[in-house]
Motif scaffolding. Structure first.
Motif, PDB file in Angstrom:
ATOM      1  N   PRO A  76       0.823  -1.209   0.000  1.00 10.87           N
ATOM      2  CA  PRO A  76       0.000   0.000   0.000  1.00 10.87           C
ATOM      3  C   PRO A  76       0.856   1.259   0.000  1.00 10.87           C
ATOM      4  N   ARG A  77       0.358   2.304  -0.701  1.00 13.47           N
ATOM      5  CA  ARG A  77       1.090   3.549  -0.830  1.00 13.47           C
ATOM      6  C   ARG A  77       1.349   4.174   0.531  1.00 13.47           C
ATOM      7  N   GLU A  78       0.383   4.150   1.439  1.00  9.88           N
ATOM      8  CA  GLU A  78       0.588   4.788   2.749  1.00  9.88           C
ATOM      9  C   GLU A  78       1.678   4.080   3.556  1.00  9.88           C
ATOM     10  N   LEU A  79       1.814   2.767   3.329  1.00  9.08           N
ATOM     11  CA  LEU A  79       2.868   2.043   4.029  1.00  9.08           C
ATOM     12  C   LEU A  79       4.237   2.418   3.477  1.00  9.08           C
ATOM     13  N   LEU A  80       4.324   2.575   2.142  1.00  7.22           N
ATOM     14  CA  LEU A  80       5.591   2.995   1.531  1.00  7.22           C
ATOM     15  C   LEU A  80       6.004   4.369   2.035  1.00  7.22           C
ATOM     16  N   ASP A  81       5.033   5.266   2.166  1.00  5.21           N
ATOM     17  CA  ASP A  81       5.361   6.612   2.663  1.00  5.21           C
ATOM     18  C   ASP A  81       5.816   6.567   4.116  1.00  5.21           C
ATOM     19  N   VAL A  91       0.253  -1.503   8.662  1.00  4.81           N
ATOM     20  CA  VAL A  91      -0.986  -0.873   8.221  1.00  4.81           C
ATOM     21  C   VAL A  91      -2.030  -1.962   7.977  1.00  4.81           C
ATOM     22  N   LEU A  92      -3.296  -1.617   8.227  1.00  5.82           N
ATOM     23  CA  LEU A  92      -4.409  -2.527   7.943  1.00  5.82           C
ATOM     24  C   LEU A  92      -5.028  -2.114   6.614  1.00  5.82           C
ATOM     25  N   GLN A  93      -5.127  -3.071   5.716  1.00  6.69           N
ATOM     26  CA  GLN A  93      -5.671  -2.788   4.383  1.00  6.69           C
ATOM     27  C   GLN A  93      -6.919  -3.667   4.154  1.00  6.69           C
ATOM     28  N   ARG A  94      -7.956  -3.031   3.616  1.00  6.61           N
ATOM     29  CA  ARG A  94      -9.167  -3.752   3.247  1.00  6.61           C
ATOM     30  C   ARG A  94      -9.443  -3.492   1.769  1.00  6.61           C
ATOM     31  N   ASP A  95      -9.615  -4.559   1.019  1.00  7.41           N
ATOM     32  CA  ASP A  95      -9.922  -4.425  -0.394  1.00  7.41           C
ATOM     33  C   ASP A  95     -10.880  -5.543  -0.791  1.00  7.41           C
ATOM     34  N   ASP A  96     -11.030  -5.738  -2.097  1.00  3.65           N
ATOM     35  CA  ASP A  96     -11.964  -6.750  -2.581  1.00  3.65           C
ATOM     36  C   ASP A  96     -11.540  -8.164  -2.195  1.00  3.65           C
ATOM     37  N   THR A  97     -10.255  -8.356  -1.946  1.00  2.38           N
ATOM     38  CA  THR A  97      -9.770  -9.712  -1.613  1.00  2.38           C
ATOM     39  C   THR A  97      -9.890 -10.025  -0.127  1.00  2.38           C
ATOM     40  N   GLY A  98     -10.205  -9.006   0.671  1.00  2.00           N
ATOM     41  CA  GLY A  98     -10.357  -9.236   2.094  1.00  2.00           C
ATOM     42  C   GLY A  98      -9.602  -8.222   2.924  1.00  2.00           C
ATOM     43  N   TRP A 100      -6.264  -7.353   5.322  1.00  2.00           N
ATOM     44  CA  TRP A 100      -4.869  -7.793   5.470  1.00  2.00           C
ATOM     45  C   TRP A 100      -4.134  -6.838   6.406  1.00  2.00           C
ATOM     46  N   ILE A 101      -3.228  -7.429   7.176  1.00  2.85           N
ATOM     47  CA  ILE A 101      -2.356  -6.628   8.016  1.00  2.85           C
ATOM     48  C   ILE A 101      -0.966  -6.648   7.404  1.00  2.85           C
ATOM     49  N   TRP A 102      -0.436  -5.488   7.034  1.00  4.19           N
ATOM     50  CA  TRP A 102       0.859  -5.356   6.346  1.00  4.19           C
ATOM     51  C   TRP A 102       1.915  -4.856   7.331  1.00  4.19           C
ATOM     52  N   ALA A 103       3.139  -5.305   7.073  1.00  2.00           N
ATOM     53  CA  ALA A 103       4.308  -4.763   7.776  1.00  2.00           C
ATOM     54  C   ALA A 103       5.431  -4.627   6.742  1.00  2.00           C
ATOM     55  N   ALA A 104       6.179  -3.558   6.819  1.00  2.00           N
ATOM     56  CA  ALA A 104       7.249  -3.333   5.825  1.00  2.00           C
ATOM     57  C   ALA A 104       8.379  -2.555   6.466  1.00  2.00           C
ATOM     58  N   ALA A 105       9.555  -2.681   5.850  1.00  2.00           N
ATOM     59  CA  ALA A 105      10.742  -1.947   6.321  1.00  2.00           C
ATOM     60  C   ALA A 105      11.664  -1.711   5.124  1.00  2.00           C
ATOM     61  N   GLU A 106      12.378  -0.629   5.178  1.00  2.00           N
ATOM     62  CA  GLU A 106      13.312  -0.295   4.098  1.00  2.00           C
ATOM     63  C   GLU A 106      14.726  -0.691   4.561  1.00  2.00           C
ATOM     64  N   THR A 107      15.427  -1.519   3.700  1.00  2.00           N
ATOM     65  CA  THR A 107      16.792  -1.962   4.026  1.00  2.00           C
ATOM     66  C   THR A 107      17.626  -2.044   2.753  1.00  2.00           C
ATOM     67  N   ASP A 108      18.760  -1.413   2.788  1.00  2.00           N
ATOM     68  CA  ASP A 108      19.650  -1.377   1.628  1.00  2.00           C
ATOM     69  C   ASP A 108      18.923  -0.839   0.387  1.00  2.00           C
ATOM     70  N   GLY A 109      18.036   0.132   0.591  1.00  2.00           N
ATOM     71  CA  GLY A 109      17.334   0.725  -0.533  1.00  2.00           C
ATOM     72  C   GLY A 109      16.218  -0.131  -1.088  1.00  2.00           C
ATOM     73  N   LYS A 110      16.004  -1.260  -0.436  1.00  2.00           N
ATOM     74  CA  LYS A 110      14.934  -2.141  -0.894  1.00  2.00           C
ATOM     75  C   LYS A 110      13.830  -2.201   0.176  1.00  2.00           C
ATOM     76  N   VAL A 111      12.654  -2.668  -0.272  1.00  2.00           N
ATOM     77  CA  VAL A 111      11.490  -2.742   0.632  1.00  2.00           C
ATOM     78  C   VAL A 111      11.161  -4.195   0.894  1.00  2.00           C
ATOM     79  N   LEU A 112      11.277  -4.557   2.159  1.00  2.00           N
ATOM     80  CA  LEU A 112      10.841  -5.876   2.594  1.00  2.00           C
ATOM     81  C   LEU A 112       9.423  -5.749   3.158  1.00  2.00           C
ATOM     82  N   SER A 113       8.522  -6.561   2.641  1.00  2.00           N
ATOM     83  CA  SER A 113       7.115  -6.458   3.094  1.00  2.00           C
ATOM     84  C   SER A 113       6.583  -7.831   3.463  1.00  2.00           C
TER      85      SER A 113
END
Length: 407
Positions: A76-81, A91-98, A100-113
């Protein structure tokens, strides 16, 4: 049409049910919101701990573990920001698929989610909603039943109090509100009963005092009035003597009426019963008092009554019709019921509402009556165990209905 309950029982029940419903709904909403926030906080914390493990594993092996993704396009865009600058976020995301609870972190310029389903927690929230609804309905039902029980008890005590107060108003000197509702519990109804009983006692004492005064005055007047009657008979013939005798006679009749009222007020008078043929009895008495009155015997019926008291009642009713009414006067006998009707102006609204009262007459000429005739008649009928009803007949005139008790 009445939309709101009018009795105290239903008002109390409705008030308790309404308050219970408001409290139950408020507490349910509060519990639901607290449970929802706790679930989300737990899910975020768990997901944050998992993404920390993923970060450490990635630092060691260079591979995304535990189902995590590297540079996933679905983050999700808000998580990237939120993770810019090497931060972690959930972040908690709700969409057509259901959900979901997301977690992400930035490491070495990459995004682990890392993404995990949240639907199980939504199911738990739905289950809680059902429990809260059932509980709220149960609370409202139970509180309503409790309200009905409490309201019924209070309403029943107040109805008993009202019935006792009506008995007091109808002249039952032995009736008391406190005895009718009992001494327990000591609530507002008991306080009201105590106040009403105190008022009834005070009024009864005052009434007894007035009755004693009336009786004493009548007794004291009886001897000098008897002397006046004797002295009036010794006056020489002439118009002045006739006037004196007439006034003395009226004064003597008034004193006798007052004494009779005083005796009837004591409630110790007893009827001496014997069997009489009501139609023939009425016909003979009416002929002696009001010869012009018309007597109609619809149905003859023998009754057990006190002839002397019954005659007194008939005479007073006929005299009242002759003084305050207008001819023709009709008397109907139907079984145990006797009706006397005249064709005058009828009874006043005050008499129809309150019944006859001593020293009150419907006549505009106060000199034509003292209001004792109907008072004595009503009191004598009570001694006989009957009923006396006053009304204005259709077409004009006063209508008095005497109903004698069953033999």
């Amino acid at each position: 049409m009445r939309l709101l309950p009018t009795t105290m029982r239903w008002r109390v029940s409705a008030a308790i049910a309404l308050v219970s419903a408001l409290v139950a709904v408020s507490l349910s909403l509060l519990v639901r919101e607290e449970f929802k926030n706790t679930q989300l906080a737990d899910a975020r914390q768990l997901q944050d701990e998992r993404i920390q493990l993923v970060i450490r594993d990635y630092a060691l092996s260079g591979q995304a573990a535990l189902g995590s993704e590297l540079n996933s396009p679905n983050v999700p865009r808000e998580l990237l920001d939120a993770i810019k600058g090497g931060k972690r976020a959930t972040v908690l995301q709700r969409d057509d698929t259901g959900a979901w609870i997301w977690a992400a972190a930035e490491t070495d310029g990459k995004v682990l989610s890392l993404r995990s389903p949240y639907s199980d927690r939504d199911d738990a929230l739905v289950s809680l909603d059902k429990v809260l609804v059932i509980g709220s309905v149960g609370v409202v039902v139970l509180s309503s039943l409790l309200g009905v029980a409490l309201g019924s008890r209070l309403s029943r005590r107040l109805r008993k109090a009202a019935a006792a107060a009506r008995r007091v108003a109808e002249g039952d000197s032995s009736a008391r509100v406190g005895d009718a509702i009992g001494e327990r519990p000591r609530d507002e109804a008991a306080d009201l009963a105590q106040a009403v009983d105190a008022m009834a006692d005070a009024l009864q004492e005052r009434l007894k005092a007035e009755q004693r005064v009336t009786a004493d005055i009548a007794h004291e007047l009886r001897t000098p009035v008897t002397g006046l009657v004797t002295a009036a008979e010794l006056l020489p013939p002439g118009r002045p003597a006739e006037l004196v005798r007439d006034r003395v006679k009226a004064l003597r009749a008034l004193v006798e009426d007052i004494l009779e009222v005083a005796r009837l007020d004591t409630a110790t008078e007893k009827a001496e019963l014997s069997e009489v043929s009501l139609g023939e009895f009425v016909r003979r008495r009416v002929a002696g008092v009001t010869p012009t009155a018309e007597v109609n015997v619809v149905a003859e019926h023998p009754v057990r009554t006190d002839p002397r008291r019954l005659e007194r009642v008939l005479v007073n009713l006929l005299v009242n019709a002759g003084k305050h009414g207008a001819p023709p006067v009709t008397v109907d006998v139907d079984g145990q019921t006797v009706t006397v009707r005249d064709h005058g102006p009828g009874f006043s609204e005050e008499l129809l509402r309150d019944g006859p009262s001593r020293f009150r007459t419907d006549s505009s000429d106060r000199g034509s009556g003292h209001g004792l005739g109907l008072t004595i008649a009503a009191a004598q009928v009570r001694v006989l165990g009957g009923r006396l009803a006053f009304a204005n007949a259709d077409g004009g005139g006063a209508l008095v209905t005497l109903t004698l008790p069953d033999s």
